[in-house]
Design a protein around this motif. Structure first.
Motif, short mmCIF file in Angstrom:
data_model
loop_
_atom_site.label_atom_id
_atom_site.label_comp_id
_atom_site.label_asym_id
_atom_site.label_seq_id
_atom_site.Cartn_x
_atom_site.Cartn_y
_atom_site.Cartn_z
N PHE A 85 0.76 -1.24 0.08
CA PHE A 85 0.20 -0.12 0.01
C PHE A 85 1.02 1.17 0.14
O PHE A 85 0.61 2.31 -0.79
N GLN A 86 1.86 1.37 0.73
CA GLN A 86 2.68 2.51 0.88
C GLN A 86 3.52 2.73 -0.64
O GLN A 86 3.65 3.86 -1.11
N ALA A 87 3.72 1.82 -1.39
CA ALA A 87 4.19 1.96 -2.67
C ALA A 87 3.12 2.41 -3.68
O ALA A 87 3.44 3.23 -4.62
N PHE A 88 1.99 1.85 -3.49
CA PHE A 88 0.69 2.52 -4.52
C PHE A 88 0.05 3.89 -4.20
O PHE A 88 -0.37 4.32 -5.09
N VAL A 89 0.14 4.03 -3.05
CA VAL A 89 -0.69 5.20 -2.75
C VAL A 89 -0.30 6.62 -3.33
O VAL A 89 -1.11 7.28 -3.87
N PRO A 90 1.05 6.86 -3.20
CA PRO A 90 1.06 8.26 -4.10
C PRO A 90 0.79 8.14 -5.37
O PRO A 90 0.03 9.19 -5.81
N GLY A 91 0.87 7.08 -6.32
CA GLY A 91 0.25 7.32 -7.79
C GLY A 91 -1.03 7.14 -7.87
O GLY A 91 -1.85 7.81 -8.69
N ARG A 131 2.01 -2.62 -14.38
CA ARG A 131 2.03 -3.05 -12.91
C ARG A 131 1.80 -2.33 -11.96
O ARG A 131 1.34 -2.53 -10.92
N GLU A 132 2.78 -1.22 -12.03
CA GLU A 132 2.64 -0.16 -10.94
C GLU A 132 1.38 0.50 -10.97
O GLU A 132 1.15 1.20 -9.80
N ASN A 133 0.42 0.13 -11.60
CA ASN A 133 -0.75 0.75 -11.75
C ASN A 133 -1.94 -0.39 -11.38
O ASN A 133 -3.31 0.07 -11.34
N ILE A 134 -1.71 -1.41 -11.22
CA ILE A 134 -2.27 -2.54 -10.87
C ILE A 134 -2.23 -3.31 -9.56
O ILE A 134 -1.08 -4.05 -9.44
N LEU A 135 -2.88 -2.77 -8.65
CA LEU A 135 -2.80 -3.22 -7.14
C LEU A 135 -3.63 -4.55 -7.06
O LEU A 135 -4.87 -4.57 -7.29
N VAL A 136 -3.02 -5.60 -6.66
CA VAL A 136 -3.61 -7.01 -6.67
C VAL A 136 -3.65 -7.43 -5.20
O VAL A 136 -2.55 -7.44 -4.45
N LEU A 137 -4.92 -7.70 -4.84
CA LEU A 137 -4.90 -8.60 -3.38
C LEU A 137 -5.44 -9.91 -3.80
O LEU A 137 -6.39 -10.09 -4.20
N ASP A 138 -4.49 -10.90 -3.35
CA ASP A 138 -4.70 -12.33 -3.63
C ASP A 138 -5.20 -13.04 -2.40
O ASP A 138 -4.33 -12.96 -1.44
N GLY A 139 -6.36 -13.63 -2.50
CA GLY A 139 -6.51 -14.51 -1.13
C GLY A 139 -5.76 -15.58 -0.84
O GLY A 139 -5.57 -15.98 0.28
N ALA A 140 -4.97 -15.98 -1.93
CA ALA A 140 -3.99 -17.16 -1.70
C ALA A 140 -2.92 -16.74 -0.86
O ALA A 140 -2.18 -17.56 -0.21
N GLU A 141 -2.58 -15.30 -0.69
CA GLU A 141 -1.34 -14.89 0.08
C GLU A 141 -1.86 -14.62 1.39
O GLU A 141 -0.98 -14.19 2.25
N LEU A 142 -3.18 -14.70 1.82
CA LEU A 142 -3.47 -14.48 3.16
C LEU A 142 -3.39 -15.64 4.02
O LEU A 142 -3.33 -16.84 3.59
N ASP A 143 -3.04 -15.38 5.33
CA ASP A 143 -2.88 -16.40 6.49
C ASP A 143 -4.28 -16.55 6.96
O ASP A 143 -4.66 -16.00 7.77
N LEU A 144 -4.91 -17.68 6.64
CA LEU A 144 -6.35 -18.03 7.02
C LEU A 144 -6.64 -19.07 7.85
O LEU A 144 -7.39 -19.84 8.20
N THR A 145 -5.28 -19.04 8.91
CA THR A 145 -5.13 -20.34 9.67
C THR A 145 -6.32 -20.45 10.44
O THR A 145 -7.02 -19.40 11.15
N ALA A 156 -7.72 3.33 1.74
CA ALA A 156 -8.37 4.90 1.34
C ALA A 156 -8.15 5.81 2.47
O ALA A 156 -8.09 7.02 1.79
N TYR A 157 -7.75 5.83 3.35
CA TYR A 157 -7.46 6.91 4.29
C TYR A 157 -6.14 7.37 3.83
O TYR A 157 -5.84 8.56 4.11
N ARG A 158 -5.20 6.50 3.57
CA ARG A 158 -4.06 6.92 3.01
C ARG A 158 -4.22 7.82 1.83
O ARG A 158 -3.62 9.16 1.74
N LEU A 159 -4.97 7.36 0.88
CA LEU A 159 -5.46 8.43 -0.36
C LEU A 159 -5.97 9.70 0.25
O LEU A 159 -5.51 10.61 -0.39
N ALA A 160 -6.82 9.61 1.10
CA ALA A 160 -7.34 10.70 1.54
C ALA A 160 -6.48 11.93 2.22
O ALA A 160 -6.71 12.94 1.73
N ASP A 161 -5.55 11.27 2.83
CA ASP A 161 -4.61 12.06 3.41
C ASP A 161 -3.71 12.99 2.33
O ASP A 161 -3.57 14.16 2.40
N LEU A 162 -3.33 12.02 1.23
CA LEU A 162 -2.63 12.76 0.07
C LEU A 162 -3.28 13.66 -0.67
O LEU A 162 -2.95 14.75 -1.27
#
Length: 333
Positions: free
Chosen positions: A183-189, A272-286, A309-315
């Motif tokens: 998120f830190q990497a994607f927020v500025p763009g 790729r820098e404009n495509i934020l992917v959240l993948d359920g397979a990388e979540l720890d759902l123990t 979204a709150y980080r976007l709002a701040d910028l």
């Protein structure tokens, strides 16, 4: 640890016991409607005897489905319980002889008073109070659906659901740490964009829908649109270029390949820098049951993206809730 269903959910289910419902209607507006999308997926996958439809509340009244009658159960949701369209839908359903359950934060609200039974849930997004996500609107809707299906089909869903919900909040907390650097990497763009699209399928599509219309559009005034991962290839993919910004949710349900296909197209023709992917397979759902994980992944996605979204709002210099022009400020529309 959630050992049993909440008392109000138990009472609502007890009131439906032995009823030969043939049809289930899930009815709401906006963000509340988005959870119903996941609920319909849950019902479609796990019930062989209960047909399920989802409606925007006012269209439900206008369309007046012929199947709406004494053998129908209608579950409605409104955060405040004051959404006029949803209250009107509850009244309409009762006038047609249907049984109604209203989900709302306020058990004294018009929706709670209009529905045959009212059940409570918790929400941190509008109240600002920390909650256990197991008691969120998603969690309570799943409890109702699992209880209904188990009563009819002895599917054993409730036990798996309660055990899985007990592990939900720790999974969300871990996901925040997982996504921190991303998120830190994607927020500025993304903060500089005029348009951000959300893309998902299956049980995760509701989260993409809500994030687009209730967060990006409502709270940050982006040009935004939720796009179903397969519908993407039937028109919307024409917006893709090296500057197009997308949030992609890769779920864990049977439709995952649809979102993977869209992600791969975006990687090929976008940046790729404009495509934020959240993948359920990388979540720890123990601790969660495998058959329940697909329905809880969207809660993880949305909770973490809320912080994004709150980080976007701040910028952008635009408050998340207080900066809205119309929502909760007008009463005559």
């Amino acid at each position: 640890m959630i050992a049993a269903l909440p008392a109000d959910v138990e009472r609502a289910l007890a009131a439906t016991a032995g009823r030969g419902f043939s049809h289930l209607f899930l009815v709401a507006c906006g963000g509340s409607l988005s959870i119903m999308m996941a609920g319909k997926y849950f019902a479609d996958r796990h019930s062989g005897t209960l047909a399920c439809d989802i409606y925007n509340a006012d269209e439900f009244v206008c369309r007046d489905p012929r199947r709406l009658g004494p053998d129908a159960l209608v579950i409605l949701c409104s955060q405040t319980g004051t959404t006029k369209e949803t209250v009107r839908a509850a009244k309409h359903a009762r006038e047609r002889g249907a049984t109604t359950i209203g989900m709302t934060l306020d058990q004294t609200s018009p929706l709670a008073r209009t529905a045959d039974r009212a059940v409570a849930y918790q929400a941190s997004y509008t109240t600002g109070k920390a909650i256990d996500s197991a008691c969120s609107n998603y969690g309570v809707l799943y409890m109702l659906l699992a209880g209904l299906i188990d009563a009819r089909e002895n599917a054993g869903l409730t036990a798996d659901l309660l055990r899985s919900l007990s592990h939900l909040q720790p999974a969300i907390d871990r996901a925040h740490r997982t996504y921190e650097s991303r998120f830190q990497a994607f927020v500025p763009g993304f903060a500089r964009r005029d348009a951000i699209y959300t893309l998902a399928s299956g049980a995760s599509y509701g989260a993409a829908y809500s994030y687009a219309i209730c967060v990006l559009m409502e709270m940050q005034r982006y040009d935004s649109q939720p796009i179903h991962a397969n519908e993407f290839f039937h028109g919307p993919f024409e917006v893709v270029d090296k500057d197009a910004a997308f949030i992609v949710m890769l779920g864990l349900d049977e439709t995952r390949r649809l979102a993977e296909r869209a992600r791969d197209f975006l990687f090929k023709y976008g940046t790729r820098e404009n495509i934020l992917v959240l993948d359920g397979a990388e979540l720890d759902l123990t601790g969660m049951a495998d058959r329940i994980k697909p329905y809880l992944a969207p809660l993880v996605f949305f909770d973490t993206l809320w912080r994004f979204a709150y980080r976007l709002a701040d910028l952008r210099g635009r408050p998340m809730l207080d900066g809205r022009r119309y929502m909760k400020k007008l009463t005559d529309y």
